[in-house]
Scaffold this motif. Structure first.
Motif, short mmCIF file in Angstrom:
data_model
loop_
_atom_site.label_atom_id
_atom_site.label_comp_id
_atom_site.label_asym_id
_atom_site.label_seq_id
_atom_site.Cartn_x
_atom_site.Cartn_y
_atom_site.Cartn_z
N VAL A 159 0.83 -1.20 0.00
CA VAL A 159 0.00 0.00 0.00
C VAL A 159 0.86 1.26 0.00
O VAL A 159 0.51 2.26 -0.63
CB VAL A 159 -1.00 -0.02 1.18
CG1 VAL A 159 -0.32 0.11 2.52
CG2 VAL A 159 -2.04 1.07 1.01
N GLU A 204 2.24 1.56 -3.60
CA GLU A 204 1.18 1.89 -4.55
C GLU A 204 0.64 3.30 -4.34
O GLU A 204 0.19 3.93 -5.29
CB GLU A 204 0.08 0.84 -4.48
CG GLU A 204 0.59 -0.50 -5.03
CD GLU A 204 -0.32 -1.68 -4.77
OE1 GLU A 204 -1.29 -1.56 -3.98
OE2 GLU A 204 -0.06 -2.74 -5.36
N ARG A 205 0.69 3.80 -3.12
CA ARG A 205 0.28 5.18 -2.86
C ARG A 205 1.24 6.16 -3.54
O ARG A 205 0.83 7.17 -4.10
CB ARG A 205 0.24 5.43 -1.35
CG ARG A 205 -0.28 6.81 -0.98
CD ARG A 205 -0.39 6.98 0.52
NE ARG A 205 0.95 6.95 1.10
CZ ARG A 205 1.23 6.54 2.32
NH1 ARG A 205 0.29 6.09 3.11
NH2 ARG A 205 2.46 6.57 2.76
N PRO A 213 1.29 4.70 -8.08
CA PRO A 213 0.08 3.90 -8.34
C PRO A 213 0.07 3.13 -9.66
O PRO A 213 -0.64 2.14 -9.76
CB PRO A 213 -1.05 4.93 -8.29
CG PRO A 213 -0.40 6.26 -8.49
CD PRO A 213 0.99 6.13 -7.97
N HIS A 243 4.11 -5.66 -6.83
CA HIS A 243 2.94 -6.53 -6.72
C HIS A 243 3.14 -7.81 -7.52
O HIS A 243 2.84 -8.92 -7.04
CB HIS A 243 1.69 -5.78 -7.21
CG HIS A 243 0.45 -6.59 -7.15
ND1 HIS A 243 -0.26 -6.77 -5.99
CD2 HIS A 243 -0.20 -7.30 -8.11
CE1 HIS A 243 -1.30 -7.55 -6.23
NE2 HIS A 243 -1.28 -7.88 -7.51
#
Length: 182
Positions: free
Chosen positions: A33, A36-37, A40, A46
């Motif tokens: 997270v 990805e923040r 993105p 991932h």
């Protein structure tokens, strides 16, 4: 005298390697997270974690797993170069999760990082994100609880985590000590 001190190699079967990799995935995944923040549109960490998960669940250890780790390493470098240090450490957690599948049965302290590296990098990512060392320590406690008896047994066959490697190394040694205590 510990087994690792007497023998140059350590017994390690495929089920144990898969358990270690599953643990590494579970430790690295929550930090995604943070990556990805910050980035993105970059799925490389991932993808590395998903490849490691597939191996942990029974898939073959293929070039795709190694390629995923290298791609996540490049994602780390780009995040670091942009000054997004927490995101970079989250990507390094993904690299370490994929690298767990390549734990070698060598009685070397550096191999411990294949077992604990994803947890230590993720803890460091949370610490950097919060600006508080307690956040990293709290995350290590969560990862300690995730370690199965198989993971702890495999870890115990190796020498203790190596010195150095900055804050991530200190976090790895903290977790190593905690997992080796009865």
């Amino acid at each position: 005298m510990a087994v690792a001190e007497r023998k140059p190699t350590i017994e390690l079967n495929m089920a144990e390697l898969r358990a270690v990799t599953g643990y590494a995935v579970a430790c690295a995944e929550p930090a995604l997270v943070l990556f990805e923040r910050a980035r993105p549109d970059d799925r490389r960490p991932h993808i590395a974690i998903e490849a490691a998960r597939r191996f942990a669940e029974g898939a073959a250890r293929t070039k795709k797993l190694r390629d995923g780790a290298w791609a996540a390493q490049r994602a780390y470098q780009q995040a670091r170069d942009q000054g997004r240090l927490a995101a970079g450490e989250a990507a390094r957690a993904a690299v370490a999760a994929a690298g767990a599948a390549f734990l070698h049965p060598l009685a070397k302290a550096t191999q411990v990082l294949h077992i604990l590296g994803s947890a230590a990098h993720a803890a460091y990512a949370f610490e950097l994100d919060a600006g508080d060392p307690d956040a990293g320590i709290a995350y290590l406690e969560q990862t300690r609880k995730l370690a199965t008896a198989t993971v702890v047994d495999v870890l115990a066959r190796y020498p203790i985590a190596p010195s150095g490697r900055g804050r991530m190394g200190a976090l790895a040694r903290t977790l190593d000590t905690a997992l080796r205590q009865p």
